[in-house]
Design an enzyme around this catalytic site. Structure first.
Site, PDB file in Angstrom:
ATOM      1  N   LYS A  42      91.497 201.867  71.698  1.00  0.00           N
ATOM      2  CA  LYS A  42      90.657 202.168  72.863  1.00  0.00           C
ATOM      3  C   LYS A  42      91.201 201.457  74.106  1.00  0.00           C
ATOM      4  O   LYS A  42      92.059 200.558  73.988  1.00  0.00           O
ATOM      5  CB  LYS A  42      89.217 201.694  72.575  1.00  0.00           C
ATOM      6  CG  LYS A  42      89.111 200.174  72.378  1.00  0.00           C
ATOM      7  CD  LYS A  42      87.735 199.733  71.897  1.00  0.00           C
ATOM      8  CE  LYS A  42      87.703 198.236  71.687  1.00  0.00           C
ATOM      9  NZ  LYS A  42      86.434 197.785  71.076  1.00  0.00           N
ATOM     10  N   ARG A 135      73.611 195.565  69.749  1.00  0.00           N
ATOM     11  CA  ARG A 135      74.287 196.460  70.694  1.00  0.00           C
ATOM     12  C   ARG A 135      74.065 197.860  70.129  1.00  0.00           C
ATOM     13  O   ARG A 135      72.909 198.216  69.877  1.00  0.00           O
ATOM     14  CB  ARG A 135      75.764 196.052  70.807  1.00  0.00           C
ATOM     15  CG  ARG A 135      76.443 196.564  72.064  1.00  0.00           C
ATOM     16  CD  ARG A 135      77.882 196.052  72.189  1.00  0.00           C
ATOM     17  NE  ARG A 135      78.768 196.597  71.171  1.00  0.00           N
ATOM     18  CZ  ARG A 135      80.075 196.300  71.072  1.00  0.00           C
ATOM     19  NH1 ARG A 135      80.635 195.469  71.931  1.00  0.00           N
ATOM     20  NH2 ARG A 135      80.823 196.838  70.134  1.00  0.00           N
ATOM     21  N   HIS A 167      79.177 195.957  63.076  1.00  0.00           N
ATOM     22  CA  HIS A 167      80.102 195.151  63.897  1.00  0.00           C
ATOM     23  C   HIS A 167      79.525 193.744  64.063  1.00  0.00           C
ATOM     24  O   HIS A 167      78.328 193.585  64.294  1.00  0.00           O
ATOM     25  CB  HIS A 167      80.254 195.840  65.257  1.00  0.00           C
ATOM     26  CG  HIS A 167      81.376 195.348  66.112  1.00  0.00           C
ATOM     27  ND1 HIS A 167      82.661 195.161  65.640  1.00  0.00           N
ATOM     28  CD2 HIS A 167      81.423 195.026  67.422  1.00  0.00           C
ATOM     29  CE1 HIS A 167      83.432 194.738  66.639  1.00  0.00           C
ATOM     30  NE2 HIS A 167      82.707 194.646  67.725  1.00  0.00           N
ATOM     31  N   ARG A 223      88.927 197.001  60.999  1.00  0.00           N
ATOM     32  CA  ARG A 223      89.228 197.601  62.312  1.00  0.00           C
ATOM     33  C   ARG A 223      89.905 196.536  63.180  1.00  0.00           C
ATOM     34  O   ARG A 223      89.245 195.648  63.709  1.00  0.00           O
ATOM     35  CB  ARG A 223      87.936 198.067  62.998  1.00  0.00           C
ATOM     36  CG  ARG A 223      87.083 199.032  62.182  1.00  0.00           C
ATOM     37  CD  ARG A 223      85.878 199.520  62.990  1.00  0.00           C
ATOM     38  NE  ARG A 223      85.048 198.433  63.476  1.00  0.00           N
ATOM     39  CZ  ARG A 223      84.007 197.912  62.835  1.00  0.00           C
ATOM     40  NH1 ARG A 223      83.626 198.414  61.658  1.00  0.00           N
ATOM     41  NH2 ARG A 223      83.324 196.920  63.347  1.00  0.00           N
ATOM     42  N   TYR A 267      95.237 182.731 101.566  1.00  0.00           N
ATOM     43  CA  TYR A 267      93.942 182.846 102.248  1.00  0.00           C
ATOM     44  C   TYR A 267      93.074 181.613 102.050  1.00  0.00           C
ATOM     45  O   TYR A 267      92.924 181.116 100.920  1.00  0.00           O
ATOM     46  CB  TYR A 267      93.181 184.061 101.717  1.00  0.00           C
ATOM     47  CG  TYR A 267      93.750 185.392 102.135  1.00  0.00           C
ATOM     48  CD1 TYR A 267      94.054 185.680 103.460  1.00  0.00           C
ATOM     49  CD2 TYR A 267      93.969 186.390 101.184  1.00  0.00           C
ATOM     50  CE1 TYR A 267      94.563 186.922 103.830  1.00  0.00           C
ATOM     51  CE2 TYR A 267      94.473 187.641 101.540  1.00  0.00           C
ATOM     52  CZ  TYR A 267      94.771 187.896 102.870  1.00  0.00           C
ATOM     53  OH  TYR A 267      95.260 189.120 103.225  1.00  0.00           O
ATOM     54  N   CYS A 314      96.012 187.173  96.186  1.00  0.00           N
ATOM     55  CA  CYS A 314      95.618 188.192  97.169  1.00  0.00           C
ATOM     56  C   CYS A 314      95.542 189.561  96.481  1.00  0.00           C
ATOM     57  O   CYS A 314      95.791 189.678  95.289  1.00  0.00           O
ATOM     58  CB  CYS A 314      96.633 188.244  98.301  1.00  0.00           C
ATOM     59  SG  CYS A 314      97.014 186.630  99.004  1.00  0.00           S
ATOM     60  N   MET A 315      95.241 190.593  97.249  1.00  0.00           N
ATOM     61  CA  MET A 315      95.118 191.925  96.661  1.00  0.00           C
ATOM     62  C   MET A 315      96.444 192.404  96.067  1.00  0.00           C
ATOM     63  O   MET A 315      96.480 192.996  94.985  1.00  0.00           O
ATOM     64  CB  MET A 315      94.634 192.925  97.719  1.00  0.00           C
ATOM     65  CG  MET A 315      94.325 194.304  97.144  1.00  0.00           C
ATOM     66  SD  MET A 315      93.847 195.502  98.391  1.00  0.00           S
ATOM     67  CE  MET A 315      92.271 194.864  98.918  1.00  0.00           C
ATOM     68  N   ASP A 316      97.553 192.133  96.786  1.00  0.00           N
ATOM     69  CA  ASP A 316      98.857 192.689  96.389  1.00  0.00           C
ATOM     70  C   ASP A 316      99.897 191.632  96.060  1.00  0.00           C
ATOM     71  O   ASP A 316     101.004 191.972  95.655  1.00  0.00           O
ATOM     72  CB  ASP A 316      99.442 193.526  97.533  1.00  0.00           C
ATOM     73  CG  ASP A 316      98.387 194.314  98.244  1.00  0.00           C
ATOM     74  OD1 ASP A 316      97.724 195.110  97.576  1.00  0.00           O
ATOM     75  OD2 ASP A 316      98.205 194.111  99.465  1.00  0.00           O
TER      76      ASP A 316
HETATM   77  C1  LIG Z   1      86.928 196.958  69.987  1.00  0.00           C
HETATM   78  C2  LIG Z   1      86.344 197.069  68.628  1.00  0.00           C
HETATM   79  C3  LIG Z   1      87.040 196.588  67.511  1.00  0.00           C
HETATM   80  C4  LIG Z   1      88.316 195.794  67.605  1.00  0.00           C
HETATM   81  O1  LIG Z   1      87.994 194.446  67.800  1.00  0.00           O
HETATM   82  P1  LIG Z   1      89.156 193.326  67.842  1.00  0.00           P
HETATM   83  O2  LIG Z   1      88.404 192.064  67.989  1.00  0.00           O
HETATM   84  O3  LIG Z   1      89.993 193.650  69.017  1.00  0.00           O
HETATM   85  O4  LIG Z   1      89.893 193.455  66.559  1.00  0.00           O
HETATM   86  C5  LIG Z   1      86.502 196.828  66.251  1.00  0.00           C
HETATM   87  N1  LIG Z   1      85.342 197.494  66.125  1.00  0.00           N
HETATM   88  C6  LIG Z   1      84.629 197.938  67.170  1.00  0.00           C
HETATM   89  C7  LIG Z   1      83.343 198.644  66.959  1.00  0.00           C
HETATM   90  C8  LIG Z   1      85.101 197.734  68.463  1.00  0.00           C
HETATM   91  O5  LIG Z   1      84.385 198.166  69.517  1.00  0.00           O
END
Ligand SMILES: *Cc1c(COP(=O)(O)O)cnc(C)c1O
Length: 393
Positions: A42, A135, A167, A223, A267, A314-316
């Site tokens: 992702k 969540r 999770h 995951r 700045y 700065c920005m750039d």
């Molecule tokens: C982003 C995410 C992960 C990966 O987590 P890491 O800590 O980067 O391994 C696994 N499961 C879910 C649901 C996530 O949103």
């Protein structure tokens, strides 16, 4: 690293590192019995380029890919990925039919989502239960209803429930009491799913930190996001595994010049030279994803030394202390990398600005271009634009 026309600044991603990290993680989690690995790509592959990260992860043995949104999943399909693929964050009105047509597995958090997915079916769906992160996912009081609704849709042939998952809230803190509580709650959810008549292929709970640090949480699949990119999911806790950071961010020095004792820099003059020194201008700023909070805290690598950022980012542009040296314009500046040469890592930047490496790598973008190299084969791919939008190009 082969240099063509040197860009102003670039992200270089070594896909061989991602491949090797995935292979290492899969071996690590499968020491007692085979556990499948989902590489999480992702957020544009955590800033590494989603399509390239996905291909590298597959070649390292990733059985599954995971993304947040349906749009990301469809972009992976458009980039040619055909393997098992799960997404888990939909908003009302999302196009489940497009996901189903592309053979993407979707995740349901609620009965209403299950109904919408079933209407687009027959669909392969995974059920997310909230075991304590508070969540996404079905809350404990709804599990029986949620599983019953899924079983009814399955009996009617509208969905096939392929997974049940959850999770962690604090897997980077192995002694946190939430870990035991969540794992126990997850086992309860799996038992209730079975009682409802569901027979999912996959139960999964662990992200990178849990996959590495908590063997009891590995279930059928882990995951892994951050660890696949070679970054440490639990700094100070994770044992040395040999993971290798895949990303390097580098730039060409714009100019170097003397500043006199007492001169203010950048700045607001938040830094004044204590003695006569020299400074260099680096053509990257907060619009490229360099944290503004790095002013006076982070360092970069120029000519074999760490050079502290002086004054505000700065920005750039940002300004670094060159300690009396005057390197030529065009000299390489390494902002972050694997750390082999002594250059700062994404973790060093995270510590300098009070965040986590995840945020450092995912926010880089703006005008940076991204180049993929494969240190196993010395291949280099055409430069793509790094975007902060998760686009695949
Ligand atoms: C982003 C995410 C992960 C990966 O987590 P890491 O800590 O980067 O391994 C696994 N499961 C879910 C649901 C996530 O949103």
């Amino acid at each position: 690293m082969p240099d063509l026309v040197p860009p102003r600044a670039e992200i270089v991603v070594d896909v061989a590192a991602i491949r090797a990290n995935v292979r290492l993680l899969k071996d690590l989690v499968s020491t007692e019995r085979p556990v499948r690995l989902m590489a999480v790509v992702k957020a544009d592959g955590y800033g590494h380029g989603m399509a390239e990260a996905a291909a590298a992860a597959r070649s390292g043995g990733a059985d599954w890919l995971g993304v947040a949104t349906i749009e990301e999943a469809l972009a992976l399909r458009a980039a040619g990925d055909r393997g098992p693929l799960l997404c888990w964050l939909s908003a009302p009105g999302d196009d489940f039919a497009a996901a189903v047509a592309a053979d993407v597995e979707v995740t349901a958090y609620t009965v209403a989502e299950l109904d919408a997915i079933a209407a687009a079916g027959p669909a392969r769906v995974q059920l997310k239960v909230d075991t304590g992160l508070s969540r996404g996912g079905a809350v404990r009081a709804e599990w029986e209803t949620f599983f019953a609704a899924a079983a009814a849709h399955e009996s009617a042939g509208r969905v096939r429930v392929t997974g049940v998952w959850s999770h962690f809230a604090a897997s980077d803190e192995p002694a946190h009491p939430a870990n035991d509580q969540q794992e126990a709650a997850f086992r309860e959810a799996l038992a209730l799913a079975e009682q409802a008549g569901l027979r999912p292929d996959l139960a999964h709970l662990a992200n990178s930190a849990a996959a590495i640090l908590r063997p009891s949480s590995r279930f059928d699949l882990v995951r892994c996001g951050i660890a696949a990119y070679g970054l440490d999911p639990a700094p100070g806790v994770t044992p040395r595994l040999g993971l290798r950071p895949a990303m390097t961010v580098r730039a060409r020095l714009v100019m170097s010049k003397p500043v006199a004792a007492g001169d203010g820099v950048s700045y607001g003059h938040t830094w004044h030279a204590e003695r006569d020194t020299t400074v260099g201008v680096v053509p990257l700023g907060y619009a490229d994803g360099i944290p503004r909070a790095a002013g006076n805290t982070a360092s970069v690598w120029v000519e074999d030394s760490l050079r502290p950022v002086r004054g505000r980012v700065c920005m750039d542009q940002l300004v670094v202390d060159l300690h009396g040296e005057l390197p030529a314009p065009g000299t390489e500046v390494v902002l972050l990398g694997p750390g082999d040469r002594g250059e700062p890592t994404a973790q060093d930047w995270a510590e300098a600005v009070g965040t986590i490496s995840y945020e450092v790598v995912t926010r880089l973008g703006g005008r940076l271009v991204r180049r993929h190299v494969d240190s196993d084969t010395d291949a280099t791919s055409t430069t793509s634009e790094a975007t902060t939008g998760g686009d695949v190009r």
